[in-house]
Design a protein around this motif. Structure first.
Motif, PDB file in Angstrom:
ATOM      1  N   LYS A  89      48.143  28.440 -35.255  1.00  0.00           N
ATOM      2  CA  LYS A  89      49.470  28.949 -34.527  1.00  0.00           C
ATOM      3  C   LYS A  89      48.736  29.772 -33.429  1.00  0.00           C
ATOM      4  O   LYS A  89      49.666  30.075 -32.413  1.00  0.00           O
ATOM      5  CB  LYS A  89      50.032  29.896 -35.295  1.00  0.00           C
ATOM      6  N   ASN A  90      47.513  29.461 -33.022  1.00  0.00           N
ATOM      7  CA  ASN A  90      46.868  30.137 -31.730  1.00  0.00           C
ATOM      8  C   ASN A  90      47.383  31.740 -31.798  1.00  0.00           C
ATOM      9  O   ASN A  90      47.559  32.176 -30.729  1.00  0.00           O
ATOM     10  CB  ASN A  90      47.440  29.274 -30.380  1.00  0.00           C
ATOM     11  N   SER A  91      47.473  32.463 -33.027  1.00  0.00           N
ATOM     12  CA  SER A  91      47.792  33.636 -32.739  1.00  0.00           C
ATOM     13  C   SER A  91      46.801  34.778 -32.272  1.00  0.00           C
ATOM     14  O   SER A  91      45.774  34.067 -32.058  1.00  0.00           O
ATOM     15  CB  SER A  91      47.928  34.300 -34.425  1.00  0.00           C
ATOM     16  N   PRO A  92      47.341  35.614 -31.543  1.00  0.00           N
ATOM     17  CA  PRO A  92      46.283  36.223 -30.575  1.00  0.00           C
ATOM     18  C   PRO A  92      45.119  37.149 -31.290  1.00  0.00           C
ATOM     19  O   PRO A  92      45.419  37.363 -32.450  1.00  0.00           O
ATOM     20  CB  PRO A  92      47.310  37.117 -29.589  1.00  0.00           C
ATOM     21  N   ILE A  93      44.217  37.382 -30.664  1.00  0.00           N
ATOM     22  CA  ILE A  93      43.131  38.349 -31.064  1.00  0.00           C
ATOM     23  C   ILE A  93      43.062  39.752 -30.175  1.00  0.00           C
ATOM     24  O   ILE A  93      43.046  39.535 -28.841  1.00  0.00           O
ATOM     25  CB  ILE A  93      41.697  37.846 -31.031  1.00  0.00           C
ATOM     26  N   PHE A  94      43.376  40.965 -30.836  1.00  0.00           N
ATOM     27  CA  PHE A  94      43.336  42.144 -30.127  1.00  0.00           C
ATOM     28  C   PHE A  94      41.927  42.627 -30.347  1.00  0.00           C
ATOM     29  O   PHE A  94      41.694  42.776 -31.423  1.00  0.00           O
ATOM     30  CB  PHE A  94      44.577  42.981 -30.653  1.00  0.00           C
ATOM     31  N   VAL A  95      41.415  42.777 -29.231  1.00  0.00           N
ATOM     32  CA  VAL A  95      39.838  43.576 -29.443  1.00  0.00           C
ATOM     33  C   VAL A  95      39.705  44.781 -28.699  1.00  0.00           C
ATOM     34  O   VAL A  95      40.269  44.980 -27.608  1.00  0.00           O
ATOM     35  CB  VAL A  95      38.876  42.389 -28.519  1.00  0.00           C
ATOM     36  N   TYR A  96      39.339  45.731 -29.311  1.00  0.00           N
ATOM     37  CA  TYR A  96      39.041  47.051 -28.884  1.00  0.00           C
ATOM     38  C   TYR A  96      37.779  47.078 -28.227  1.00  0.00           C
ATOM     39  O   TYR A  96      36.619  46.819 -29.012  1.00  0.00           O
ATOM     40  CB  TYR A  96      39.221  48.305 -29.921  1.00  0.00           C
ATOM     41  N   TYR A 164      30.371  42.289 -25.554  1.00  0.00           N
ATOM     42  CA  TYR A 164      31.513  41.998 -26.016  1.00  0.00           C
ATOM     43  C   TYR A 164      32.103  40.516 -25.766  1.00  0.00           C
ATOM     44  O   TYR A 164      32.702  39.688 -26.412  1.00  0.00           O
ATOM     45  CB  TYR A 164      32.592  42.752 -25.303  1.00  0.00           C
ATOM     46  N   ALA A 165      31.638  39.929 -24.537  1.00  0.00           N
ATOM     47  CA  ALA A 165      32.190  38.643 -24.108  1.00  0.00           C
ATOM     48  C   ALA A 165      31.364  37.594 -24.915  1.00  0.00           C
ATOM     49  O   ALA A 165      31.894  36.611 -25.672  1.00  0.00           O
ATOM     50  CB  ALA A 165      31.697  38.228 -22.687  1.00  0.00           C
ATOM     51  N   THR A 166      30.021  37.554 -25.418  1.00  0.00           N
ATOM     52  CA  THR A 166      29.288  36.874 -26.118  1.00  0.00           C
ATOM     53  C   THR A 166      29.856  37.111 -27.674  1.00  0.00           C
ATOM     54  O   THR A 166      30.055  35.753 -28.090  1.00  0.00           O
ATOM     55  CB  THR A 166      27.910  37.453 -26.024  1.00  0.00           C
ATOM     56  N   LEU A 167      30.055  38.353 -28.115  1.00  0.00           N
ATOM     57  CA  LEU A 167      30.545  38.268 -29.492  1.00  0.00           C
ATOM     58  C   LEU A 167      31.848  37.561 -29.605  1.00  0.00           C
ATOM     59  O   LEU A 167      32.381  36.970 -30.829  1.00  0.00           O
ATOM     60  CB  LEU A 167      30.697  39.795 -29.759  1.00  0.00           C
ATOM     61  N   ILE A 168      32.858  37.839 -28.688  1.00  0.00           N
ATOM     62  CA  ILE A 168      34.192  37.188 -28.807  1.00  0.00           C
ATOM     63  C   ILE A 168      34.303  35.776 -28.706  1.00  0.00           C
ATOM     64  O   ILE A 168      34.703  35.158 -29.392  1.00  0.00           O
ATOM     65  CB  ILE A 168      35.228  37.754 -27.567  1.00  0.00           C
ATOM     66  N   ILE A 169      33.337  35.297 -27.989  1.00  0.00           N
ATOM     67  CA  ILE A 169      33.407  33.718 -27.791  1.00  0.00           C
ATOM     68  C   ILE A 169      32.745  33.168 -29.181  1.00  0.00           C
ATOM     69  O   ILE A 169      33.161  32.141 -29.842  1.00  0.00           O
ATOM     70  CB  ILE A 169      32.352  33.316 -26.761  1.00  0.00           C
ATOM     71  N   ASP A 170      31.652  33.697 -29.718  1.00  0.00           N
ATOM     72  CA  ASP A 170      31.119  33.426 -30.959  1.00  0.00           C
ATOM     73  C   ASP A 170      32.148  33.291 -32.107  1.00  0.00           C
ATOM     74  O   ASP A 170      32.229  32.571 -32.971  1.00  0.00           O
ATOM     75  CB  ASP A 170      29.884  34.274 -31.191  1.00  0.00           C
ATOM     76  N   THR A 176      37.124  28.758 -35.574  1.00  0.00           N
ATOM     77  CA  THR A 176      37.814  27.765 -35.038  1.00  0.00           C
ATOM     78  C   THR A 176      39.176  28.172 -34.435  1.00  0.00           C
ATOM     79  O   THR A 176      40.236  27.565 -34.576  1.00  0.00           O
ATOM     80  CB  THR A 176      38.178  26.828 -36.275  1.00  0.00           C
ATOM     81  N   ALA A 177      39.151  29.219 -33.536  1.00  0.00           N
ATOM     82  CA  ALA A 177      40.093  29.634 -32.813  1.00  0.00           C
ATOM     83  C   ALA A 177      39.935  29.985 -31.578  1.00  0.00           C
ATOM     84  O   ALA A 177      40.108  30.807 -30.510  1.00  0.00           O
ATOM     85  CB  ALA A 177      40.498  30.830 -33.437  1.00  0.00           C
ATOM     86  N   VAL A 178      39.265  28.814 -31.106  1.00  0.00           N
ATOM     87  CA  VAL A 178      38.758  28.801 -29.362  1.00  0.00           C
ATOM     88  C   VAL A 178      39.942  28.999 -28.467  1.00  0.00           C
ATOM     89  O   VAL A 178      39.690  29.289 -27.344  1.00  0.00           O
ATOM     90  CB  VAL A 178      37.719  27.468 -29.095  1.00  0.00           C
ATOM     91  N   ASP A 179      41.020  28.436 -28.876  1.00  0.00           N
ATOM     92  CA  ASP A 179      42.104  28.661 -27.850  1.00  0.00           C
ATOM     93  C   ASP A 179      42.921  29.864 -28.192  1.00  0.00           C
ATOM     94  O   ASP A 179      44.142  29.958 -27.329  1.00  0.00           O
ATOM     95  CB  ASP A 179      42.963  27.404 -28.064  1.00  0.00           C
ATOM     96  N   ALA A 180      42.758  30.746 -29.182  1.00  0.00           N
ATOM     97  CA  ALA A 180      43.337  31.865 -29.279  1.00  0.00           C
ATOM     98  C   ALA A 180      43.286  32.871 -28.320  1.00  0.00           C
ATOM     99  O   ALA A 180      42.085  33.212 -27.682  1.00  0.00           O
ATOM    100  CB  ALA A 180      42.972  32.606 -30.650  1.00  0.00           C
TER     101      ALA A 180
END
Length: 431
Positions: A89-96, A164-170, A176-180
């Motif tokens: 559903k390409n549901s979002p990821i909220f990151v603190y 944070y950028a590296t962790l989020i991408i990984d 399998t949510a690269v488009d989220a």
């Protein structure tokens, strides 16, 4: 109190947390004195219902190719999948974007993200800042990681953002949510990081929500008097008498500390434990209470720094204005201090020698001695606190004496912008 403790306690307050740094002496410092009530509550909290702890193998240095740069460390992050709609559903990821402390502390006090996650079917992720909590480079050994400028040199905001950028991408790849879509959140220093993350990594985060994030508190953009002016206004708007009692108390405490039997009078008046008493440290203890209470003057009960009632500034002034205390200034201040330090009613005495660090804030002193140079400790004639001026030379001298480093007061505005930042962000559609 040691110079180390003073530096740590002062430097953390900018913000969450800034306070009074005028010299290497501690007589007038505003110090942090965490209560055992905080430690007990955090230890007993059932965090398993809020998140699961996981670890990511992070690189030490994102910006160089020296042999040491490739060293790895385990970076902790917390994840809550309860509301996530999933990758299909390409549901979002909220990151603190984690602050200068144990990430669990922030995850347990960021209810907004939990509140809005169901409506967006969002995955919640809280990433711990390098060199804090359990995310310690150099094998997780704090004695090594904190030992000198050669190791602490990897503790910077830019390195944290790259983490944070590296962790989020990984993480997105593994889910399998690269488009989220990703939205970053943060408060105080974490809010600054959220803002800067959106600026530096717009291809990773579509937006940022930053609360109480002083991104313009650098390089003479903001007045060094503004922070304490706001604290002053909080109390003065509640009660003019409350403001006058606090403002006039510092001279009375100083005079009491200098006369025979005065220290014992102060000990008895403020319920101080018998192991240690000092008039200057007592002033810092009280200033901490007023500053932190103003910073957490929420309309509901809270326990971010200490257990507090709703509208704690109002409750402090209510104690100061209580006619039962007559003209006894110390009794009035004691009543106010109890709102911050003993709202639970369990303290038998207050330990001024307690420099414990239950939230793992140790290394904020390093950050505030290198790039986080935020002038906040100026006090004008109307201030709640004794009149004083901001002195960069005093700050630099203290940093040099303890860490052996020279601050770079203009680096943040060079790296992230500052002067005219709104126009720049608007031009690039980052607002």
């Amino acid at each position: 109190m040691s110079i180390k403790a003073y530096l740590i306690l002062f430097f953390w307050v900018f913000s969450a947390f800034s306070c009074l740094f005028s010299s290497l002496t501690v007589a007038k410092s505003a110090s942090r004195f965490p209560s055992s009530a905080i430690r007990a509550e955090l230890a007993g909290k059932n965090s398993n219902k809020l998140y699961r702890a996981k670890y990511f193998t992070q690189i030490l240095d994102h910006f160089n190719f020296n042999p040491r740069s490739y060293q790895r460390f385990q970076q902790r992050y917390l994840i809550n999948e309860t509301y996530w709609g999933g990758p299909k559903k390409n549901s979002p990821i909220f990151v603190y974007t984690g602050n200068e402390g144990d990430i669990e502390w922030f995850a347990q006090n960021t209810g907004f993200m939990y509140d809005v996650a169901p409506a967006f079917e969002a995955l919640l992720v809280f990433i711990e800042h390098r060199f804090y909590g359990k995310s310690i480079p150099f094998g997780g050994d704090k004695d090594v990681a904190y030992s000198n400028a050669s190791t602490l040199g990897y503790l910077t905001s830019a390195q944290a953002l790259a983490d944070y950028a590296t962790l989020i991408i990984d993480l997105k790849r593994n889910l399998t949510a690269v488009d989220a879509p990703v939205v970053v959140f943060g408060g105080s220093y974490g809010g600054m990081l959220a803002s800067w993350f959106r600026l530096k990594y717009p291809h990773i985060a579509i937006g940022a929500l930053a609360s109480s994030a002083p991104i313009l508190n650098f390089d003479n953009i903001t007045s060094p008097y503004s922070f304490n002016n706001i604290i002053t206004r909080d109390f003065r708007s509640e009660s003019e008498n409350c403001y006058k009692v606090i403002k006039g108390s510092w001279e009375k405490i100083e005079k009491a500390g200098k006369r025979a039997g005065g220290l014992e009078l102060l000990r008895e008046s403020f319920g101080i434990c018998k192991n240690y008493i000092d008039a200057g440290v007592l002033e810092g203890w009280l200033q901490t209470a007023f500053i932190y209470t103003a910073m957490t003057d929420y309309p509901t009960p809270s326990n971010f720094l200490n257990p507090l009632p709703p509208y704690p500034v109002k409750q402090m002034c209510k104690a100061i204005d209580d006619p039962k205390t007559g003209s006894d200034t110390f009794a009035k201040l004691y009543g106010a201090a109890n709102v911050y330090y003993n709202y639970s009613g369990t303290a038998t005495c207050f330990n001024l020698a307690d420099s414990s660090d239950p939230h793992g804030l140790d290394m904020w002193g390093w950050q505030a001695c290198t790039e986080m140079i935020m002038p906040t400790e100026g006090n004008n004639k109307e201030s709640l606190f004794p009149e004083s001026q901001w002195s960069y030379s005093d700050r630099a001298a203290g940093c040099k004496a303890y860490f052996g480093v020279d601050p770079r007061p203009c680096w943040i505005t060079i790296e992230f912008g500052g002067h005219g930042v709104e126009e720049v962000w608007e031009q690039y559609d980052l607002l």
